[in-house]
Design an enzyme around this catalytic site. Sequence first.
Site, PDB file in Angstrom:
ATOM      1  N   GLY A  44       0.816  -1.203   0.156  1.00 42.00           N
ATOM      2  CA  GLY A  44      -0.022   0.059  -0.039  1.00 42.00           C
ATOM      3  C   GLY A  44       1.052   1.377  -0.038  1.00 42.00           C
ATOM      4  O   GLY A  44       0.306   1.930  -0.619  1.00 42.00           O
ATOM      5  N   ASP A 100       0.543   4.198   4.165  1.00 43.19           N
ATOM      6  CA  ASP A 100      -0.710   4.385   2.943  1.00 43.19           C
ATOM      7  C   ASP A 100      -1.655   4.861   4.745  1.00 43.19           C
ATOM      8  O   ASP A 100      -2.472   5.336   4.068  1.00 43.19           O
ATOM      9  CB  ASP A 100      -1.524   3.671   2.424  1.00 43.19           C
ATOM     10  CG  ASP A 100      -1.464   2.190   2.859  1.00 43.19           C
ATOM     11  OD1 ASP A 100      -0.560   1.988   3.890  1.00 43.19           O
ATOM     12  OD2 ASP A 100      -2.704   1.607   2.308  1.00 43.19           O
ATOM     13  N   ASP A 103      -5.598   2.246  10.633  1.00 42.44           N
ATOM     14  CA  ASP A 103      -6.258   1.884  10.980  1.00 42.44           C
ATOM     15  C   ASP A 103      -6.533   1.235  12.351  1.00 42.44           C
ATOM     16  O   ASP A 103      -6.292   2.432  13.529  1.00 42.44           O
ATOM     17  CB  ASP A 103      -7.082   1.318   9.829  1.00 42.44           C
ATOM     18  CG  ASP A 103      -8.237   0.293   9.958  1.00 42.44           C
ATOM     19  OD1 ASP A 103      -8.715   0.979  10.795  1.00 42.44           O
ATOM     20  OD2 ASP A 103      -8.650   0.127   9.051  1.00 42.44           O
ATOM     21  N   LYS A 131      -6.947   6.684  10.769  1.00 43.79           N
ATOM     22  CA  LYS A 131      -8.484   6.714  10.882  1.00 43.79           C
ATOM     23  C   LYS A 131      -8.724   6.469  11.861  1.00 43.79           C
ATOM     24  O   LYS A 131      -8.551   4.678  12.762  1.00 43.79           O
ATOM     25  CB  LYS A 131      -8.454   5.200   9.527  1.00 43.79           C
ATOM     26  CG  LYS A 131      -9.992   4.863   9.773  1.00 43.79           C
ATOM     27  CD  LYS A 131     -11.074   3.816   8.598  1.00 43.79           C
ATOM     28  CE  LYS A 131     -10.815   4.060   7.755  1.00 43.79           C
ATOM     29  NZ  LYS A 131     -11.118   2.382   7.040  1.00 43.79           N
ATOM     30  N   PHE A 152     -14.716   2.375   4.376  1.00 42.98           N
ATOM     31  CA  PHE A 152     -13.679   1.366   3.193  1.00 42.98           C
ATOM     32  C   PHE A 152     -12.651   2.082   2.149  1.00 42.98           C
ATOM     33  O   PHE A 152     -13.972   2.635   1.511  1.00 42.98           O
ATOM     34  CB  PHE A 152     -14.011   0.176   3.583  1.00 42.98           C
ATOM     35  CG  PHE A 152     -13.360  -0.186   2.569  1.00 42.98           C
ATOM     36  CD1 PHE A 152     -12.318  -1.039   3.353  1.00 42.98           C
ATOM     37  CD2 PHE A 152     -12.947  -0.678   1.850  1.00 42.98           C
ATOM     38  CE1 PHE A 152     -11.328  -2.296   2.869  1.00 42.98           C
ATOM     39  CE2 PHE A 152     -12.544  -1.365   0.866  1.00 42.98           C
ATOM     40  CZ  PHE A 152     -11.570  -2.432   1.370  1.00 42.98           C
ATOM     41  N   VAL A 153     -11.812   3.105   2.509  1.00 47.27           N
ATOM     42  CA  VAL A 153     -11.716   3.410   1.233  1.00 47.27           C
ATOM     43  C   VAL A 153     -10.244   2.355  -0.038  1.00 47.27           C
ATOM     44  O   VAL A 153      -9.842   1.668   1.238  1.00 47.27           O
ATOM     45  CB  VAL A 153     -10.729   4.593   1.829  1.00 47.27           C
ATOM     46  CG1 VAL A 153     -11.636   5.717   2.223  1.00 47.27           C
ATOM     47  CG2 VAL A 153      -9.154   4.526   2.978  1.00 47.27           C
ATOM     48  N   ASP A 159      -6.073  -1.140  -1.269  1.00 48.53           N
ATOM     49  CA  ASP A 159      -6.592  -1.341  -2.088  1.00 48.53           C
ATOM     50  C   ASP A 159      -7.827  -2.063  -1.987  1.00 48.53           C
ATOM     51  O   ASP A 159      -8.141  -2.310  -0.638  1.00 48.53           O
ATOM     52  CB  ASP A 159      -6.289  -3.250  -2.588  1.00 48.53           C
ATOM     53  CG  ASP A 159      -6.136  -4.470  -1.355  1.00 48.53           C
ATOM     54  OD1 ASP A 159      -5.479  -3.526  -0.702  1.00 48.53           O
ATOM     55  OD2 ASP A 159      -6.511  -5.547  -1.229  1.00 48.53           O
ATOM     56  N   ARG A 165      -5.928  -0.151  -6.283  1.00 46.17           N
ATOM     57  CA  ARG A 165      -4.329   0.699  -5.814  1.00 46.17           C
ATOM     58  C   ARG A 165      -3.571   1.765  -6.400  1.00 46.17           C
ATOM     59  O   ARG A 165      -3.451   2.652  -6.239  1.00 46.17           O
ATOM     60  CB  ARG A 165      -3.216  -0.469  -5.382  1.00 46.17           C
ATOM     61  CG  ARG A 165      -4.007  -1.627  -4.384  1.00 46.17           C
ATOM     62  CD  ARG A 165      -2.246  -2.246  -4.307  1.00 46.17           C
ATOM     63  NE  ARG A 165      -2.420  -3.727  -4.000  1.00 46.17           N
ATOM     64  CZ  ARG A 165      -2.541  -3.984  -2.106  1.00 46.17           C
ATOM     65  NH1 ARG A 165      -2.363  -2.842  -1.267  1.00 46.17           N
ATOM     66  NH2 ARG A 165      -2.129  -4.613  -2.220  1.00 46.17           N
TER      67      ARG A 165
HETATM   68  C1  PRP Z   1      -3.137  -1.881   5.122  1.00 41.81           C
HETATM   69  C2  PRP Z   1      -1.924  -1.088   5.727  1.00 41.81           C
HETATM   70  C3  PRP Z   1      -1.206  -1.246   6.051  1.00 41.81           C
HETATM   71  C4  PRP Z   1      -2.101  -1.898   7.367  1.00 41.81           C
HETATM   72  C5  PRP Z   1      -2.594  -0.897   8.122  1.00 41.81           C
HETATM   73  O1  PRP Z   1      -2.200  -3.397   4.069  1.00 41.81           O
HETATM   74  O2  PRP Z   1      -1.187  -0.433   4.227  1.00 41.81           O
HETATM   75  O3  PRP Z   1      -0.254  -1.415   6.566  1.00 41.81           O
HETATM   76  O4  PRP Z   1      -3.557  -2.959   6.435  1.00 41.81           O
HETATM   77  O5  PRP Z   1      -4.131  -1.593   8.601  1.00 41.81           O
HETATM   78  P1  PRP Z   1      -4.313  -1.691  10.702  1.00 41.81           P
HETATM   79  O6  PRP Z   1      -3.559  -0.220  10.942  1.00 41.81           O
HETATM   80  O7  PRP Z   1      -5.284  -1.718  10.589  1.00 41.81           O
HETATM   81  O8  PRP Z   1      -2.474  -2.872  10.621  1.00 41.81           O
HETATM   82  P2  PRP Z   1      -2.179  -4.888   4.051  1.00 41.81           P
HETATM   83  O9  PRP Z   1      -2.035  -5.455   5.237  1.00 41.81           O
HETATM   84  O10 PRP Z   1      -3.930  -4.515   3.353  1.00 41.81           O
HETATM   85  O11 PRP Z   1      -1.565  -5.063   2.597  1.00 41.81           O
HETATM   86  P3  PRP Z   1      -1.095  -4.467   1.262  1.00 41.81           P
HETATM   87  O12 PRP Z   1      -0.300  -2.225   1.950  1.00 41.81           O
HETATM   88  O13 PRP Z   1      -0.665  -4.834   0.343  1.00 41.81           O
HETATM   89  O14 PRP Z   1      -2.222  -3.886   0.905  1.00 41.81           O
END
Ligand code: PRP
Length: 188
Positions: A44, A100, A103, A131, A152-153, A159, A165
């Site tokens: 991300g 990115d 959350d 968030k 949800f964004v 993604d 993405r």
């Molecule tokens: C997403 C994002 C963060 C994480 C945030 O990554 O890039 O790393 O989730 O969420 P959290 O604060 O609830 O832990 P993801 O694991 O979806 O992998 P990606 O970056 O490959 O989409």
Amino acid sequence: MLENDIERVLVSQQEIEAVAEKLGKLITKDYQDKTPIFLGILKGCLPFMAELMKHLDIYMDVELMAVQSYHGGIESTGDVKITRDMDIPVKDRDIIIAEDIVDTARTINVIKNLLLHRGAKSVEVVTLLDKPEGRIKSFDPKYIGVTIPPEFVVGFGLDYEEKYRNLPFVGILKPDIYEGLSEEENHG
Ligand code: PRP
């Protein structure tokens, strides 16, 4: 067109560029006398990391780590798995993690603790999106681009089932794109 799946733009391309410039200047000032590791958390981070890097006028190493937590669904499962580690040692290094989104903050807590455990001198986080209402673990990123509501964004690195993405902005997906999924699929 990809854009047809988007209900509403939350952070426009122009806003993202302005945010990256502002954060870049701040970080440049704070790290002027340091040579940090600029660490992106895949996948991300990619667009934001590239945008932000243009505005970092400092000597630094660029590194990547891959971590998975969402497994393609729309809510975090709580599983955090490191699937690709860094190439250089972090002992006594200042680290800036580029994300990115923060959350639940599970991912960032795991990574920060791991880096400190490995002997990093400092670990700070720059995130395009924060968030805060999604938090399960407490965490305050030092550098925040935009604080967003608990929706949800997708886009600009984020993604839904590995898609979207490459959108040049952050937006809210039309509900009918993920409606119709079973409860199990919905939670990844
Ligand atoms: C997403 C994002 C963060 C994480 C945030 O990554 O890039 O790393 O989730 O969420 P959290 O604060 O609830 O832990 P993801 O694991 O979806 O992998 P990606 O970056 O490959 O989409």
